[in-house]
Design a protein around this motif. Structure first.
Motif, PDB file in Angstrom:
ATOM      1  N   ASP A 236       0.875  -1.097   0.211  1.00 45.72           N
ATOM      2  CA  ASP A 236       0.098  -0.028   0.099  1.00 45.72           C
ATOM      3  C   ASP A 236       0.999   1.362  -0.122  1.00 45.72           C
ATOM      4  N   GLU A 237       2.054   1.215   0.695  1.00 40.92           N
ATOM      5  CA  GLU A 237       2.806   2.167   0.554  1.00 40.92           C
ATOM      6  C   GLU A 237       3.506   2.695  -0.664  1.00 40.92           C
ATOM      7  N   ASP A 238       3.841   1.661  -1.309  1.00 43.02           N
ATOM      8  CA  ASP A 238       4.527   1.854  -2.779  1.00 43.02           C
ATOM      9  C   ASP A 238       3.348   2.453  -3.824  1.00 43.02           C
ATOM     10  N   LYS A 239       2.203   2.021  -3.586  1.00 44.11           N
ATOM     11  CA  LYS A 239       1.139   2.433  -4.543  1.00 44.11           C
ATOM     12  C   LYS A 239       0.799   3.919  -3.968  1.00 44.11           C
ATOM     13  N   GLU A 240       0.587   4.270  -2.857  1.00 39.67           N
ATOM     14  CA  GLU A 240       0.484   5.818  -2.508  1.00 39.67           C
ATOM     15  C   GLU A 240       1.752   6.578  -2.964  1.00 39.67           C
ATOM     16  N   ILE A 241       3.001   6.191  -2.851  1.00 41.04           N
ATOM     17  CA  ILE A 241       4.108   6.788  -3.512  1.00 41.04           C
ATOM     18  C   ILE A 241       4.032   6.914  -4.849  1.00 41.04           C
ATOM     19  N   ILE A 242       3.863   6.035  -5.568  1.00 42.11           N
ATOM     20  CA  ILE A 242       3.425   6.266  -7.036  1.00 42.11           C
ATOM     21  C   ILE A 242       2.300   7.098  -7.507  1.00 42.11           C
ATOM     22  N   TYR A 243       1.189   7.013  -6.693  1.00 44.10           N
ATOM     23  CA  TYR A 243      -0.065   7.877  -7.106  1.00 44.10           C
ATOM     24  C   TYR A 243       0.462   9.439  -6.697  1.00 44.10           C
ATOM     25  N   SER A 244       1.296   9.590  -5.490  1.00 44.79           N
ATOM     26  CA  SER A 244       1.646  10.864  -5.334  1.00 44.79           C
ATOM     27  C   SER A 244       2.609  11.737  -6.353  1.00 44.79           C
ATOM     28  N   TYR A 245       3.282  10.709  -7.141  1.00 44.11           N
ATOM     29  CA  TYR A 245       4.125  11.238  -8.312  1.00 44.11           C
ATOM     30  C   TYR A 245       3.311  11.406  -9.586  1.00 44.11           C
ATOM     31  N   VAL A 246       2.571  10.391  -9.786  1.00 42.72           N
ATOM     32  CA  VAL A 246       1.970  10.212 -11.346  1.00 42.72           C
ATOM     33  C   VAL A 246       0.559  10.467 -11.362  1.00 42.72           C
ATOM     34  N   ILE A 254       1.576   2.929 -15.936  1.00 46.63           N
ATOM     35  CA  ILE A 254       2.017   1.839 -16.792  1.00 46.63           C
ATOM     36  C   ILE A 254       3.384   2.054 -17.150  1.00 46.63           C
ATOM     37  N   ASN A 255       3.890   3.227 -17.440  1.00 49.78           N
ATOM     38  CA  ASN A 255       5.460   3.243 -17.353  1.00 49.78           C
ATOM     39  C   ASN A 255       6.206   2.838 -16.275  1.00 49.78           C
ATOM     40  N   VAL A 256       5.881   3.297 -14.955  1.00 47.64           N
ATOM     41  CA  VAL A 256       6.200   2.968 -13.644  1.00 47.64           C
ATOM     42  C   VAL A 256       6.227   1.366 -13.512  1.00 47.64           C
ATOM     43  N   MET A 257       5.128   0.964 -13.827  1.00 50.53           N
ATOM     44  CA  MET A 257       5.074  -0.591 -13.694  1.00 50.53           C
ATOM     45  C   MET A 257       5.922  -1.341 -14.435  1.00 50.53           C
ATOM     46  N   GLY A 258       6.023  -1.004 -15.626  1.00 49.40           N
ATOM     47  CA  GLY A 258       6.976  -1.635 -16.500  1.00 49.40           C
ATOM     48  C   GLY A 258       8.166  -1.660 -16.231  1.00 49.40           C
ATOM     49  N   LYS A 259       8.778  -0.342 -15.734  1.00 49.44           N
ATOM     50  CA  LYS A 259      10.267  -0.047 -15.311  1.00 49.44           C
ATOM     51  C   LYS A 259      10.655  -1.051 -13.823  1.00 49.44           C
ATOM     52  N   LEU A 260       9.306  -1.250 -13.146  1.00 47.97           N
ATOM     53  CA  LEU A 260       9.685  -1.921 -12.023  1.00 47.97           C
ATOM     54  C   LEU A 260      10.494  -3.354 -12.073  1.00 47.97           C
ATOM     55  N   LYS A 261      10.279  -3.927 -13.176  1.00 40.99           N
ATOM     56  CA  LYS A 261      10.658  -5.094 -13.665  1.00 40.99           C
ATOM     57  C   LYS A 261      12.269  -4.958 -13.575  1.00 40.99           C
ATOM     58  N   HIS A 262      12.935  -3.996 -13.642  1.00 41.89           N
ATOM     59  CA  HIS A 262      14.263  -3.701 -13.877  1.00 41.89           C
ATOM     60  C   HIS A 262      15.034  -2.925 -12.885  1.00 41.89           C
ATOM     61  N   LYS A 263      14.047  -1.822 -12.543  1.00 40.40           N
ATOM     62  CA  LYS A 263      14.632  -0.722 -11.424  1.00 40.40           C
ATOM     63  C   LYS A 263      13.760  -0.769 -10.072  1.00 40.40           C
ATOM     64  N   ASN A 264      14.514  -0.126  -9.000  1.00 40.60           N
ATOM     65  CA  ASN A 264      13.781   0.132  -7.849  1.00 40.60           C
ATOM     66  C   ASN A 264      12.868   1.153  -8.106  1.00 40.60           C
ATOM     67  N   LEU A 265      11.778   1.361  -7.255  1.00 42.65           N
ATOM     68  CA  LEU A 265      10.828   2.472  -7.286  1.00 42.65           C
ATOM     69  C   LEU A 265      11.367   3.914  -7.204  1.00 42.65           C
ATOM     70  N   LYS A 266      12.347   3.911  -6.282  1.00 43.06           N
ATOM     71  CA  LYS A 266      12.728   5.241  -5.923  1.00 43.06           C
ATOM     72  C   LYS A 266      13.706   5.827  -6.881  1.00 43.06           C
ATOM     73  N   GLU A 267      14.420   4.921  -7.701  1.00 42.32           N
ATOM     74  CA  GLU A 267      15.088   5.037  -8.971  1.00 42.32           C
ATOM     75  C   GLU A 267      14.227   5.667  -9.926  1.00 42.32           C
ATOM     76  N   ILE A 268      13.140   5.112 -10.196  1.00 43.93           N
ATOM     77  CA  ILE A 268      12.251   5.395 -11.302  1.00 43.93           C
ATOM     78  C   ILE A 268      11.592   6.794 -10.936  1.00 43.93           C
ATOM     79  N   LEU A 269      11.017   6.983  -9.891  1.00 48.49           N
ATOM     80  CA  LEU A 269      10.485   8.120  -9.564  1.00 48.49           C
ATOM     81  C   LEU A 269      11.398   9.481  -9.692  1.00 48.49           C
ATOM     82  N   ASP A 270      12.553   9.228  -8.799  1.00 53.08           N
ATOM     83  CA  ASP A 270      13.519  10.367  -8.850  1.00 53.08           C
ATOM     84  C   ASP A 270      13.869  10.533 -10.442  1.00 53.08           C
ATOM     85  N   LEU A 271      13.999   9.939 -11.476  1.00 50.11           N
ATOM     86  CA  LEU A 271      14.202  10.178 -12.792  1.00 50.11           C
ATOM     87  C   LEU A 271      13.184  10.931 -13.287  1.00 50.11           C
ATOM     88  N   MET A 272      11.908  10.427 -13.155  1.00 46.52           N
ATOM     89  CA  MET A 272      10.885  11.027 -13.762  1.00 46.52           C
ATOM     90  C   MET A 272      10.595  12.420 -13.082  1.00 46.52           C
TER      91      MET A 272
END
Length: 278
Positions: A236-246, A254-272
């Protein structure tokens, strides 16, 4: 990937298609809200062969004058390659027996060249006669203009008459002849309002909103994608963080979820965040 949670909009459009053509429909909503995905889901998966769809995406063209405007409408593509049409028999085959969805309006090459020497109404009359042939063959034509705002430069360059004549022609197809369903997609609500006024569309057009997901739906979409793409659940915490960004933008989720196959969430959201700031 399965389509997610647009049943209300799908049913509304299918209900329109079951009726006699009568209005121009503007499908609008914020950028990346899923308008194109919605209309493609319908025309590719929800319609039978009784329909013939002419799909024109203005985003693939730079349109600032009459010639480019005509090219965008009457250039046909197959598998992303431009297609040359030799004669009228080939056109008739395409519109009566060919694929259910055509990208652009098919026209013989020699006739296409003539369009630039004639009045814009001659181009519309050609399209009208083609749609009549579709109807005569027992199929219901559908005309879709995606990314409508990409033709705004035609207006800015002093060719406002093209816009007015286009929409007066579309009124003829719908309100007067009841010949063809017409859908115009855009994320630019101000341009739609301008088109509505310039095209004199009072009582001749209606609107369908395709909005971002609300928070509850966005979180459910993340659950759906986590199972589909990652094969696991998100906290639930990860979902809340994703929603706060996008927020509720489907394509960004969809983009975030696709990248989660190869990267961690913090790295993805920091880059965005960096890309958005830069």
């Amino acid at each position: 990937m399965k389509f997610f949670n647009r049943e209300r909009e799908i049913n509304e459009i299918l209900s329109i298609l079951e009726r006699e053509p009568n209005l121009i429909y503007f499908i609008y909503g914020s950028i990346n809200s899923g308008k194109t995905a919605l209309i493609k889901q319908i025309i590719e998966n929800k319609l039978n062969d009784e329909y013939k769809v002419f799909y024109i995406n203005f985003r693939t063209y730079l349109i600032s004058e009459k010639r480019e405007f005509i090219e965008a409408i009457f250039t046909t593509k197959k598998d992303d390659f431009f297609e040359k049409i030799i004669d009228k028999s080939e056109v008739l085959n395409l519109i009566t027996k060919g694929a259910k969805i055509l990208t652009g309006i098919p026209i013989p090459e020699v006739e296409f060249d003539k369009l630039f020497e004639e009045k814009i109404n001659d181009a519309f009359q050609y399209l009208n006669s083609l749609l009549l042939e579709v109807k005569k063959s027992g199929k219901q034509p559908i005309l879709i203009f995606d990314e409508l705002q990409m033709i705004r430069d035609v207006v800015l360059n002093g060719q406002k008459y093209l816009l007015k004549e286009l929409f007066q022609f579309l009124v003829s197809l719908t309100k007067e002849q009841h010949l063809c369903h017409v859908f115009c997609l855009s994320s630019d609500s101000l341009f739609i309002e301008y088109v509505y006024n310039a095209g004199e569309l009072e009582d001749r057009a209606d609107y369908i909103l395709v909005d971002d997901f609300d928070k509850e739906t966005a979180l459910k979409f993340m659950d759906f994608l986590a199972e589909e793409i990652l094969g696991k659940k998100l906290s639930d915490e990860d979902k809340e963080i994703i929603y706060s960004y996008v927020g509720g933008k489907p394509i960004l989720i969809i983009n975030v979820m696709g990248k989660l196959k190869h990267k961690n969430l913090k790295e993805i959201l920091d880059l965005m965040l960096k890309e958005e700031v830069s």
